[in-house]
Design a protein around this motif. Sequence first.
Motif, PDB file in Angstrom:
ATOM      1  N   GLN A 288       0.814  -1.213   0.000  1.00  0.00           N
ATOM      2  CA  GLN A 288       0.000   0.000   0.000  1.00  0.00           C
ATOM      3  C   GLN A 288       0.851   1.268   0.000  1.00  0.00           C
ATOM      4  O   GLN A 288       0.313   2.369  -0.069  1.00  0.00           O
ATOM      5  CB  GLN A 288      -0.928   0.008   1.212  1.00  0.00           C
ATOM      6  N   LYS A 351      -4.061  -8.478  -0.518  1.00  0.00           N
ATOM      7  CA  LYS A 351      -3.757  -8.501   0.917  1.00  0.00           C
ATOM      8  C   LYS A 351      -3.503  -9.934   1.346  1.00  0.00           C
ATOM      9  O   LYS A 351      -4.150 -10.857   0.857  1.00  0.00           O
ATOM     10  CB  LYS A 351      -4.923  -7.909   1.723  1.00  0.00           C
ATOM     11  N   PRO A 352      -2.577 -10.155   2.263  1.00  0.00           N
ATOM     12  CA  PRO A 352      -1.689  -9.165   2.883  1.00  0.00           C
ATOM     13  C   PRO A 352      -0.612  -8.696   1.899  1.00  0.00           C
ATOM     14  O   PRO A 352      -0.398  -9.305   0.857  1.00  0.00           O
ATOM     15  CB  PRO A 352      -1.069  -9.940   4.041  1.00  0.00           C
ATOM     16  N   SER A 353       0.053  -7.617   2.248  1.00  0.00           N
ATOM     17  CA  SER A 353       1.124  -7.085   1.402  1.00  0.00           C
ATOM     18  C   SER A 353       2.295  -8.053   1.352  1.00  0.00           C
ATOM     19  O   SER A 353       2.573  -8.760   2.322  1.00  0.00           O
ATOM     20  CB  SER A 353       1.597  -5.734   1.932  1.00  0.00           C
ATOM     21  N   ASP A 375      -0.383  -3.704   6.387  1.00  0.00           N
ATOM     22  CA  ASP A 375      -0.937  -4.942   5.845  1.00  0.00           C
ATOM     23  C   ASP A 375       0.128  -6.011   5.600  1.00  0.00           C
ATOM     24  O   ASP A 375      -0.196  -7.129   5.197  1.00  0.00           O
ATOM     25  CB  ASP A 375      -1.670  -4.665   4.522  1.00  0.00           C
TER      26      ASP A 375
END
Length: 460
Positions: A288, A351-353, A375
């Motif tokens: 993000q 997600k997740p990153s 994230d």
Amino acid sequence: MRLRHGPLLTALCLGAAFPLLWYAAWQRRQGNDLGMYQSQFLELRQRLLYAEKESKRRSHELSSALREIKRVVAKRMNLTTNHTDGVNWKVLNLTRKLPMHLTNIYYYLPHLQEYEDAIFPNVIFGQQRTGVSLVMGVPTVKREKQRYLINTLHSLLYELSEEQKNDCIIIVFVAEVNAEYVNSVAESVKTSFPREIQSGVLEVISPPAFYYPDLSNLKKTFGDSEDRVRWRTKQNLDYSFLMLYAQPKGTFYLQLEDDIIAKADYIQSIKNFAAEQSQEWMMLEFSQLGFIGKLFKSEDLPFIVEFFLMFYKDKPIDWLIDHLLWVKVCNPEKDAKHCENEKAKLRIRAKPSLFQHVGIYSSLAGKIQNLKDKDFGRNVLHKAHNNPPAKVDTSLRIYQQYTLEKVYEGKDCFWASAPVAGDYIRFTFLNPLKVEKKSSEKNWLTMEVNLTTRQGKMDI
């Protein structure tokens, strides 16, 4: 009686002569028109002959230009050497089709017209690998206090299978024109990853000396300082250059930074997420933060870069990509919510990153940035390995149940406290072993620490 018919005879003679006179006059006019047409025809013929001659002349000039281009290409294919440094500077293979017309680049960066090679990168290390699934771009610049590049490459290459290494390229773009600094970074990468350089999974390139325009008189916008405007403008040019170089090499392009860490098996996660998409997309996000972890289809890169170059002086790169999405799908007659919903169809977040920002000292002088991707989650404190039978012991004070035996067996992490000089960690292997040093590790045995809190390795 004769006198009475005289006028009548005269009138009859004149009446008979008039058509003859009219016909003669018409014939003379036709003759004049015919002469005019003949003159125009001859003039047209002369023009056609001249055009044909001019066409042949220009065709000859174009043929000469083509021969000259082929000569230059052949010369560059012989891999010229920069004698001012000890590193071979290989030139981009120009037989590949450029992803964007050169005239477009010249339009946005007109200063390039003055320099013959200002759009071709210096390929310092690379095996001209193409046809892979994933190309990763890692731009790096000189920082005042700390370098993160080698740790970032360690993280990206850690535990990649041979199949994955054969199907990807990591391009390190040293976005500086100082040859001494560029060479030092290139040699550092080669020393740390000789096998990856040799196999072609790692490439190191830099921009030509005259690629960047004059950045000294940029308009200050959005309250940014002159240094920040210059920094973000150059950054836009760096991304554009790297994307254009990477575009013909693979199916997807992943934008990264030189101060990040990656989660385990991130490549397979990216491929799986891309395969799951049932609708058209332009960008998949695996972080993000800023421009980290952004995945594009390589076929889309030319028009994306062209948009960047249109406005490279005006806004930061992450704003520009948002504006590009707005231009593509937003209806000015509808509200902002509708626009965001439409953009979300092209910009899809995973997600997740998969990537976490770990750098503290920005490439912008004096800037401290403690940006963290929430994230990303907590990175695992240990990774299980298939270790050979051994007896393990240590003089360190063990914390709770986090013993050395458990970490060796892959069951948990090892946690000890209050180390002092002379403390040890000992592995006594039950069978003879052949110990080999890994090319991608500083030492054959390392102990990892929590990468979400600090970077480091304790050599054993």
